[in-house]
Design an enzyme around this catalytic site. Sequence first.
Site, mmCIF file in Angstrom:
data_model
loop_
_atom_site.group_PDB
_atom_site.id
_atom_site.type_symbol
_atom_site.label_atom_id
_atom_site.label_comp_id
_atom_site.label_asym_id
_atom_site.label_seq_id
_atom_site.Cartn_x
_atom_site.Cartn_y
_atom_site.Cartn_z
ATOM 1 C CG ASP A 189 -75.869 2.295 27.527
ATOM 2 O OD1 ASP A 189 -75.448 2.587 28.655
ATOM 3 O OD2 ASP A 189 -76.843 1.537 27.344
ATOM 4 C CD GLU A 248 -79.077 -2.891 31.412
ATOM 5 O OE1 GLU A 248 -80.067 -2.281 31.812
ATOM 6 O OE2 GLU A 248 -77.920 -2.575 31.763
ATOM 7 C CD GLN A 307 -79.505 5.707 25.779
ATOM 8 O OE1 GLN A 307 -80.354 5.638 26.664
ATOM 9 N NE2 GLN A 307 -79.811 5.861 24.506
ATOM 10 C CB SER A 319 -78.978 1.397 24.418
ATOM 11 O OG SER A 319 -78.265 2.314 25.200
ATOM 12 C CD1 TRP A 350 -79.571 7.078 32.518
ATOM 13 C CD2 TRP A 350 -81.575 7.168 33.520
ATOM 14 N NE1 TRP A 350 -80.406 6.191 31.883
ATOM 15 C CE2 TRP A 350 -81.639 6.230 32.467
ATOM 16 C CE3 TRP A 350 -82.714 7.402 34.284
ATOM 17 C CZ2 TRP A 350 -82.794 5.510 32.171
ATOM 18 C CZ3 TRP A 350 -83.868 6.687 33.991
ATOM 19 C CH2 TRP A 350 -83.901 5.751 32.936
ATOM 20 C CG ASP A 358 -80.322 -2.109 25.684
ATOM 21 O OD1 ASP A 358 -81.011 -1.070 25.592
ATOM 22 O OD2 ASP A 358 -79.833 -2.503 26.754
HETATM 23 C C1 FRU Z 1 -77.555 0.272 29.912
HETATM 24 C C2 FRU Z 1 -78.981 0.780 29.797
HETATM 25 C C3 FRU Z 1 -79.714 0.128 28.653
HETATM 26 C C4 FRU Z 1 -80.777 1.140 28.325
HETATM 27 C C5 FRU Z 1 -80.058 2.451 28.564
HETATM 28 C C6 FRU Z 1 -80.921 3.530 29.119
HETATM 29 O O1 FRU Z 1 -76.735 1.151 30.613
HETATM 30 O O2 FRU Z 1 -79.672 0.604 31.011
HETATM 31 O O3 FRU Z 1 -80.227 -1.141 28.949
HETATM 32 O O4 FRU Z 1 -81.228 1.028 27.021
HETATM 33 O O5 FRU Z 1 -79.008 2.168 29.472
HETATM 34 O O6 FRU Z 1 -80.204 4.705 29.240
#
Ligand code: FRU
Length: 535
Positions: A20, A198, A36, A80, A44, A143
């Site tokens: 994000d 989100e 991110q 995020s 991830w 978020d």
């Molecule tokens: C959206 C999300 C958010 C979270 C972040 C974690 O893609 O899942 O809800 O904060 O990515 O990387």
Amino acid sequence: MAQPYRTAYHFQPPRNWINDPNGPMIYKGIYHLFYQYNPEAAIWGNLAWGHSTSTDLVDWTIHPPALIPSDSYDINGCWSGSVTLLQNGTPAILYTGCDTQDTQLQNLAIPKDLSDPYLIEWIKSDHNPIMVPNPGEETLFRDPSTAWLGPDDGIWRVIIGNEREGNGTAILYKSKDFIHWTEAERPLHWTNETRMWECPEIFPVLVDGTENGVDTKVIFQGIKYVLKISVAGTGVDYYTIGNYDHENDVYIPDDGFVDNIESGLRVDYGRFYASKSFFDSAKTRRILIAWVDESTSREIDIIKGWSGLQTFPRKIWLDKAGKQLVQWPVEELETLRKNQVILPATTLKAGSKSEIPGVTGAQADVEISFSIPIATLEQAEDLESSWSNSQEICRQKASSANSTGVGPFGLLVLASNTIEEYTAVFFRIFKKNDKFVVLMGCDQKRSAEGFEYDTSKYGAFLDVDPVTEKLSLRTLIDHSIVESFGGGGKTCITTRAYPTLAINDNAHIFVFNNGSHDVEVSGLSAWSLNRAQIN
Ligand code: FRU
């Protein structure tokens, strides 16, 4: 290692995972983009806030991460969030931290040195965490949006993504001092049509028919609001247009707008998620950026050493009719254009393909428009009533050859010399109760020979009347990403492609018509694009 899929002007760091966009803003004339970022790998995890700055949204300088997991309240990840410019102009980050139990907590960080326009160092507040989840919502609370001030009470408001009793929810929090926050009596908005929300965002849009943007904080008569949400697990960002009832602090979508993935409006109908916007006070516009993930496997991400892109920044505004947003690549992109190719108006014969010569097909910007004589429109296929969903029609009808009808016609991009490999961006016209319906699609089934990737076909209706208007298409091509804007930006479709033949100098662009009727190309301009400096 050869890296044919790295982009020339779409933002990506030199290596590793990104998702994000976080807290985009302009501060002292400098654009900041956080995102991110996994500093350690192309998958991830270990999430930090990567940080880059730019003076033109084209060239970017990459700085050390602004936030890294360090304290009990964010040790499992700095997730995020958003930036708010406080009354005195100080930027404040609100972000989600995950603790050792993976409980999601909201935290505050502010710049260490406000005289540094690059805002390299950030200090986490001693008060963290400043918002904690309700029992049972420990992993459904994340978020934070950009905050805004109530017009009469001077109290800050912010929304947080949440799922409550199975309903997608934007919970509202309020604060007098940006540090002590309490949950409001009711959420700003919720729906039983989706699960977890989100990256929710609410922002005002002007109804004056201009393309200008307004600050999230601005509240006056005659303004509309957009609520944008990203539905967890679906990869879909969608939005409604409505009003914000300031007395009750709730958002009310206009009649006809649905909080529903099947029939709601999407920001983009392709691969595009977790978008975030900000008000650019330097140019009085609102800018939107989103994450575009890879459509290949995690193993391939590890081999190439990176994963994820950001869209090219888009200006967004409310369409004149007030029924949808319009999006357009920010004008700064045009500084990368060179060697314009203009082709004269011409008839595009049924079943024909012709190359747009003299353009670097892997790095290009193409604008084309079509006009369809009324006698031809009359030949359009009937839209079967069972096809209510545009994605479904695209799955069934796509862009294939020997179609009987008006279209598909459009562009074949990232195409190999002999067109065994290509991504098709196209229009197709149907008849429905004496009216015409335009479908815009992107067919990536043939976009990578011998590669495993997501081959979904994307489609959406385009709110343009082909009797009175031209059908315009702008497509940005950048090695492994294709962003398309139909009808001047009313419908957008973004996709990824991993050509194995149409790489670098071997990438071509064709205009095609696979329908059974001729159509007119009323204008065509194409540019090769220079490489942006991203380092
Ligand atoms: C959206 C999300 C958010 C979270 C972040 C974690 O893609 O899942 O809800 O904060 O990515 O990387």
